[in-house]
Design an enzyme around this catalytic site. Structure first.
Site, short mmCIF file in Angstrom:
data_model
loop_
_atom_site.label_atom_id
_atom_site.label_comp_id
_atom_site.label_asym_id
_atom_site.label_seq_id
_atom_site.Cartn_x
_atom_site.Cartn_y
_atom_site.Cartn_z
N SER A 137 0.86 -1.18 0.00
CA SER A 137 0.00 0.00 0.00
C SER A 137 0.89 1.22 0.00
O SER A 137 2.06 1.16 0.43
CB SER A 137 -0.86 0.00 1.27
OG SER A 137 -1.49 1.26 1.45
N TYR A 150 -2.23 -1.80 10.45
CA TYR A 150 -2.27 -1.91 8.99
C TYR A 150 -1.01 -1.34 8.37
O TYR A 150 -0.33 -1.99 7.55
CB TYR A 150 -3.51 -1.18 8.45
CG TYR A 150 -3.70 -1.27 6.96
CD1 TYR A 150 -4.32 -2.38 6.39
CD2 TYR A 150 -3.26 -0.26 6.10
CE1 TYR A 150 -4.50 -2.48 5.00
CE2 TYR A 150 -3.43 -0.35 4.73
CZ TYR A 150 -4.05 -1.45 4.18
OH TYR A 150 -4.24 -1.55 2.81
#
Ligand code: NAD
Length: 255
Positions: A137, A150
């Site tokens: 990401s 995350y």
């Protein structure tokens, strides 16, 4: 970009970015194996038809991963490409995160990539070559509030990417793909947590220099390119596909 006689394993391949990867690799003639906990993956495999196999598999569990890789090989004869895409998003700071939640995010987002690589790479070595793509990401580089587990898991995926690239070169290449905001069920679920989903959507659009959010197919096409022989000089790197998200200094405007 033809993957004729090649087999691609796509984790989280039932929907979202993984679903798009399944479609793109299948369109490019690969055998595709969709590993997902969501049984909806069966419907996608049936829609794709020949050369598509759905295996219900929690990729954070080693015995399930090992069995899935063996099933893929007994069905299609080998493994050439692994896209470690399965992931979950949770919203919390360090002090708010329970040990269970931390472990869950790490297991699904990071340990799964280790496990799938561990059980797919020996089959790639039998073929003499292979490609591993880890879907990380932009949050491996920049972050926001309330995403401690995350963002940590996505940053660690870049280390795993380098390790695989170094340890198995030159036969096996490994890259990380780092998307900005992509329109998937995960994103829509995140919007739904807000009292004003339309405003959050607009905020996301405005954060990207290209003034839109990305499409799962755009990430699928990048993964397919990186897995192809055309990208044979790529390895060990993290490639951002993010519409320019996060490269401006906050608040900067044209003079
Ligand atoms: N959507 C975005 O904006 C965005 C941005 C950057 C990175 N990513 C990353 O891209 C990847 C895909 O995200 P998405 O937005 O398509 O998510 P999604 O929730 O829409 O799809 C994820 C898929 O993974 C599956 N999955 C979840 N846990 C699993 C497990 N333990 N075992 C097997 N399958 C599992 C889900 O069932 C689902 O089909 C994730 O790793 C995510 O972190 C997404």
């Amino acid at each position: 970009m033809s993957f004729t006689n090649k087999t691609a394993i796509i984790t989280g391949g039932a929907k979202g970015i993984g679903g798009a990867c399944s479609r793109v690799f299948h369109r490019e003639n690969a055998n595709v194996v969709l590993l997902d906990t969501d049984p909806i993956g069966q419907a996608l495999a049936e829609e794709l038809g020949e050369r598509a196999l759905f295996i219900r598999c929690d990729v954070s569990k080693e015995f399930e991963v090992k069995a899935a890789m063996e099933k893929a090989v007994s069905t299609f004869g080998g493994i050439d490409i692994l896209v470690n895409n399965a992931g979950i998003q949770r919203y919390s700071t360090v002090t708010e995160t329970s040990e269970e939640e931390w472990d869950l995010v790490m297991n699904v987002n990071l340990k799964s990539a280790f496990l799938c690589a561990k059980h797919a790479i020996p089959f790639m070595q039998k073929r003499g070559s292979g490609v591993v793509i880890n879907v990380a990401s932009v949050q491996a580089f920049i972050s926001q509030q309330n995403v401690a587990p995350y963002t940590t898991s996505k940053t660690a995926l870049l280390g795993l990417t380098r390790s695989i690239a170094v340890d198995y070169a030159p036969q096996i290449r490994c890259m990380a793909v780092c998307p900005g905001t992509i329109d998937t069920p995960m994103l829509r679920d995140a919007f739904a947590l807000s009292p004003d989903p339309a405003a959050v959507y607009q905020e996301c659009v405005d954060m990207h220099l290209v003034k839109r959010i990305g499409l799962p197919e755009e990430v699928g096409e990048l993964c397919a390119y990186l897995a192809s022989d055309k990208a044979a000089f790529f390895t060990g790197q993290a490639i951002r596909i993010d519409g320019g998200l996060g490269i401006t200094i906050a608040g900067s405007k044209k003079a």
